[in-house]
Each structure stands twice: as structure tokens, then as C-alpha cells.
Design a protein around this motif. Sequence first.
Motif, mmCIF file in Angstrom:
data_model
loop_
_atom_site.group_PDB
_atom_site.id
_atom_site.type_symbol
_atom_site.label_atom_id
_atom_site.label_comp_id
_atom_site.label_asym_id
_atom_site.label_seq_id
_atom_site.Cartn_x
_atom_site.Cartn_y
_atom_site.Cartn_z
ATOM 1 N N LEU A 1 -46.221 -48.531 13.271
ATOM 2 C CA LEU A 1 -47.151 -49.102 14.044
ATOM 3 C C LEU A 1 -48.529 -48.157 14.534
ATOM 4 N N VAL B 1 -55.023 -60.693 21.577
ATOM 5 C CA VAL B 1 -55.497 -61.079 20.336
ATOM 6 C C VAL B 1 -55.925 -59.700 19.699
ATOM 7 N N LYS B 2 -56.618 -58.913 20.572
ATOM 8 C CA LYS B 2 -56.874 -57.540 19.929
ATOM 9 C C LYS B 2 -55.648 -56.656 19.464
ATOM 10 N N ILE C 1 -46.875 -59.605 15.470
ATOM 11 C CA ILE C 1 -46.284 -60.590 16.420
ATOM 12 C C ILE C 1 -46.930 -62.204 16.132
ATOM 13 N N VAL D 1 -40.057 -58.192 15.222
ATOM 14 C CA VAL D 1 -41.225 -59.033 15.672
ATOM 15 C C VAL D 1 -42.377 -58.345 15.393
ATOM 16 N N ILE D 2 -42.402 -57.109 16.230
ATOM 17 C CA ILE D 2 -43.504 -56.269 16.346
ATOM 18 C C ILE D 2 -44.205 -55.719 14.868
ATOM 19 N N PRO E 1 -51.398 -51.102 13.910
ATOM 20 C CA PRO E 1 -50.895 -51.196 15.235
ATOM 21 C C PRO E 1 -50.542 -52.749 15.355
ATOM 22 N N ALA F 1 -57.417 -58.730 13.158
ATOM 23 C CA ALA F 1 -56.941 -58.760 14.703
ATOM 24 C C ALA F 1 -57.241 -57.407 15.146
ATOM 25 N N VAL F 2 -57.598 -56.227 14.412
ATOM 26 C CA VAL F 2 -57.912 -55.203 15.219
ATOM 27 C C VAL F 2 -59.300 -55.032 15.101
ATOM 28 N N PHE G 1 -36.724 -57.261 18.549
ATOM 29 C CA PHE G 1 -37.973 -57.073 19.174
ATOM 30 C C PHE G 1 -38.836 -56.384 18.163
#
Lengths: 334, 443
Positions: free
Chosen positions: A320, B17-18, A279, A274-275, A324, A333-334, A271
Motif C-alpha cells: 500500500l 475517489v482520490k 477497493i 479488499v484494500i 496506495p 485514481a491517485v 478487508f
Amino acid sequence: MEASTAQAESTPGELFREFARERPAAVAFGVIALIVLALVAARGLHDVAQASLNGLTLGVIYALGAVGLTLVYGILRLVNFAHGDFLTFGAYMAYLVNVTWGMPLAAGIFFAMATTALLGLFFERTMWRPMRAKGAGFLQLILMSIGLAFVIRSAIQWFWGSEIRTLDVDVTDSVTFLGLRIGQTELLVVLVGLAVLVATGLIVRFSLLGKRMRALSDDLDLAETAGIDTRRVILYTWLFAGALAGLAGVLSGALTNLRPELGFELLLPIFAAVILGGIGNPFGALTAGLVLGVVIELSTLVVEPRWKVTFGFVALIVALVIRPQGIFGRARAV
Amino acid sequence: MVCPCSLGRPGVKENLVKRPGLVLAATVTALVLALGVAACGDDDDDGGGGGGEAGQLDLTIGNLVPLTGDLAPYGPAGQKAGELAVKEIDAAIKQAGVDQTVELATEDGASDDQGGVQAARKLIADGATCISGDYASTATVAVARSVTVPEGVLLISPASTADALSDLDDDGLFTRTAPPDGLQGRALADRMEQELGGLKGKTINIGARNDLYGTGFADSLEVELEERGATVAEKVIYDPEQPSYNAEATQITSGNPDNFVIIDFPETFAKLGPALVRTGNWEASKTFITDGLSSTELPEEAGGEATEGMLGTAPGAFAGDAPDAFDQLYKQAPGPARNLFDSTTFDDVILCYLAAVAAGSSDGAEMADAIVDVTGPPGPKYTFEQLPQAIEALEKGEDIDYEGVSGPIDWDENGDLSRYIYNISEFKGGKLVKVDTVEVTAE
């Protein structure tokens, strides 16, 4: 537009920040390279190389497990907690072929990959597709996958019991190369694992199926509108994820031994990969898995081995907090 | 046309998504916590107590054994020993003609804290007021602290040897037939001194699993070894649930020590052992082990190269009629072969019963008050073969001294055995062979 005007008058610090945002992976590798150099200076090249090699063995397994998990998440938005037990299932399938039927390990590996792929397909048809058709939510699917994890583990325990089992491999002989020692089986694991990971990367990057998978992962509705047979791609995704999980399970079992908790114990680092990899991003998961394995093992040069996993997760948390969406996640994405 | 797969997704997608990383991380954390907390949930069941008039007794004894997990190799023998003990008790009750019923409830403690706590709760729910268990020291601490002591149930551990258990705040409700590690550490250090022709100037590396047993034993052994003039160069404490042990193995073998001590359980050593062999700087024959690894199945699990020639200590059996009779009784009955903690588990169950008879009650606290007198001097000695006579003596209010099948079982004020016998065993030709027996006394 804005970026280019800002660039003209920006300070080196801002330039670096801009660079870091655009190419987080390069920065991450830069940081790791610096740490490795520092370790080499402090502990000598040999120790660092040996620890990295050990980490690579571990990382290959994390990476193989993480690619499948991240593909399933990316495409189906399903956090599959049963993925760890897919690994266990694969390991026991190889045991069946390799020990119970006395055939070579290679046959066991293929059998494990095939049966675990079918297992993934089976649950897609019996659980996940009907659930999606009923409009099940994120949390319901997660809870179902946790339940499934226990079911698979208990079934394995029912058939094989909880005692320790070993595959028919040589775990004690080792090869020395440039002063580095690696177990015969470990070498096999690293070679097979890396070969499959490279093949996976190529398939996802260049094949039509890979492109379709990424298209679905980006936007399933859009992919469907573009005429992609989503149902078929989803089935292939499960086959793909299952086969990789099966392989990871066998390799992990070959390294040490088989027990019903094998996959579950690997699930958390998987996991994490993955993170860390962003993701849904298979390349990210692949690289992050390898990096995580190496970082965890390198940490034993600095801290006591009992803290190595903790150290790996501290590194994950720091990464992270800074980013993030994961090192390989997209900046937008952020 | 909408594909069925997209149903139910849009709402979720927007949030994800964010910040997909954070959402997933949070979900995973929450679930892990939820699973952990669920397992610790409290329940306020009252233990089924109830003594009764003189002579009349209704007792349920719990047998908490590890049938799964790290200590699974030892569990089945313990389960069988418990069943044998109750059979003996039933026969004795019939022969003595007293109005008593004794039942046995067996639960799997899964070798860990949560499993042990859950199993203990279940046993108490089934009416048990005296429990034999748990095996792993950490699990026994958890069971005592969160279940048996608050519930007023007597707990006797047949296998938990950690020194930390001596100082447990137990209101007298915990005791053990397993000897404390301090005693075994002394026996092992004595033996090492003898095997190596003196420990002066020797360098020894210790590898130990990261739990109460491993760290506690490593600490007390380090003291014993250094008192005898040896140097402990590396003390490597490792996590027992890793998929790979190369780094640990490298560290355990670093500095080229004269000898090694490994304090572990079979399941972890099955992974560590081959890694030690792979380093090329380790030899099983230079390695000493403790009871945790004295399992007859170890060579099969970890491989011959990782075990051949290892020498170690394990709680032994006192010679005598009772141990011999138990050995016969055990081997005549069908089921698993003998293993380390079968005799202590057998004694625990018998002691539960004798304490209840002496107290005239199945109340945990009253049994706890009676149990020390039942098994220590003064009073004539009785073994399990003289159980009917022991019952009659207790019914008359006389004092007895139970002689166990695992030893005389005389306790000090902490509920710890004050002397014990250790077997010195060695892995030879893939088998665990007993080479000697030594008796150690607490200072």
C-alpha cells in the motif's frame, strides 16, 4: 501525448516505472514469482508447493469473502463490518442442514448460500435503504454495520451457544498427489471455491448484471442516468455478496470448526484483500484474496508460524505504501 | 429524478475517489483501536469494603469464570462449584449462629484479557472484595495488574498455572490454588521418562499456543526434558486464532521426532489436531499433552483420530475425605458434569470466606494478610464439612489449617503451592481415562 515523447528519451529505469504504473498487477506477480523462486532455491520445490497449496485453501476463503465485501463497498460506499458475521451465519445455516437435519453437505452449502443471500437482502430493505434515503453519512453507516455485526454474532450465540461445533465432514483423511498432501475436505474447499470464483469473475465481467454492477460501481448517478434500474442492481448485489459470504463461511467451517467468532476472525484478512485489490474492484479482491492466503502460508517457510499473519500484513502495508490505491486499483485514481 | 441511493453520497465520494485505500485503511484502524481502547477504559470505583465489629461480617465473593471463549468448556463446572461453596458457607453460618452474610456474584470472563478485566470490574462494582479467577493465565495477569491489585481486592486463581504469575508484583493480593506449570512440567517429564523407558537420545517436538501459558510451559518443559537427556528439535509456537493450521502441523511433525508434546486449549486443538493427522507423520499415541487439553470433550471436538492414545498430566485431586465428600456433593446437585477446575474454584470461595472471618473484615488487604495462616500449618485441620467448627475456632482467635477439596493447599512465599498431585490421564476409546496419580514437590 506527453508519455510518448518522454518514452523516446527515457532511461530503462523510467521505462520500468512507466510499466509499473500501467501494469501494477504484472509487477506484483513478478515480485511474488521472484520470491517464490528464491524460496524454491532455499527450501526445495516440495515445501514451497505444499505451502502454496495450504495457502490456496486459505486464499479461496479470503477471496470469496472479499468479492462480496468489495462489491457492496463499490456500489453502495458501505463498509460492511457485518460481512464477517455473514460468513458465520452461513456456516451455522449449513450446520443446521448438514448436522441437525442430517442432510448432505452439498444441500447445506446451497441452503447457506440462499439464506445468507436473503439475510443480505433483508438488511438492505430494513436498514441500508432507509438509511440511504435519509441521507446517512459514511461514518453512520459504518457504525451501524459494526452494531449489526455484534447483533448477528450474539443471535448465533443465543441459538447455538459458544461451544465448538463441527460439520459432518472428514477432516482427517488426506489425498497425496505428486508428493503433495491435501486433506479431502481441503481439496473440496479449493475446488468448489475456485470454481465459484471463476464463475463470479465471468459473471462480473461478461453478464449484463455484472456490467451493470460495474457501471454502478464506477458512478452510480451516471449509471442511473443511463437508464439502469439501480435499485434492482443493488438488490442483486446483496444477493450476490450474501451468497458468496455464506459459501465462504461454510467452507471455512468445513475446514476447521464452527464458533460464533469464525467470521469475525476472518474479517481482517478479508478487508486486507479488499484494500490490496483496489477497493470496489471485484477482480482485484478475488486475486488479492488468493495471493494473501498464499503469501501468509509461504511466510511460514521463513518465519515462525506465529508471525505468519503479521508477515501477511507487513506485505500488505508495503504494497500500500508503494501503491496506495491497491495493486489492482486504477492508476488514475491517485 | 434522483435515486434515493445517491443521497448523501456526493460529498463523501469526492474524498474517497482520490484515496479510497487510505481512507478505508485509516477508518478500519481507527475503529479497531477505538474498540480496543474502549474496553480498557478506566474507572475509579472503590471496592465495597467495610468490615465491622467482631463477629459481624458482610462479604461478597466474586466468581470469575469463562463461560464463553477458548476455556468455555471449563466455566460451567466452576460456576456450579462456586454456588455450591456459598451454599455450604450459608449452612455453616446458620449452624454456627454467627451474624454474617455472604453473597456470591458470578461473571463471565470470556477466556481473554479484556473480558476478564471487564468482569472483574463488574464484580467489584457489585461489592466483591475477594475474587476467584481468572482461568487463563494472561487474563489473570491483566485482571491482577489493572483491576484487583490497584483496587485492593484479593484475587485467588483456581486455574492459572503460568510460572510468570509467581513473580507478579501483587502486594500479597494475589495467590492461587492452581499449581504453577513448573511443577506440572516436572510431573510430565517424569512420566514421559517412565513411559518411553528413558529420555536419553530421544528427539521431541513441542507445539504450543502463543500465550503466557503455552510459551511459559514450553520453556519450562524444554528445560526439564533436556535435563533428562532428550533433545527438543522443534519448538513451534503458533497463533491460537488461525482458520488453518497446515503449516504449523507440518512444522510440528518435521524431522520425524520420536515423540510430541502439544500445549494447547481445546478450541485451537480442534483445528490443529486434524491438521496434524493429515500430515501423515503424526500419531496421537506418540503425543503427550498438558492440563489445557485434558478435557473430557476433546475427542468429540477434535475427532478420535486426533486424540486417541494421547497421554498427559493435569492437576489432580488429593485423595481423602474432603475430595470424596466434594465429589458426592457436586454429583448430587443438578447442573454440568465435573470438570478440571471445579474443586479449586470451590476452595477459592471457601478460602475467601475463611480469610474474611479470620481477618474479621471484608477488606481485601486484611483478608490477604490472613489467608496464608488460614490454610497452612500450624493449627488443627478442618475441611469444608467442618466449616461451622472452623468458624467457631476462628471467632475464638484460634489458628486453623484448611484442607481443601483440591488438596492441602499450603503456600510458599510467592503464594504458590509447594506440592501438588497430578493425574496422569489417557484418551482411550474416546474417553479421558485416569491411569495414575503422582505427587510432585517443589525443590
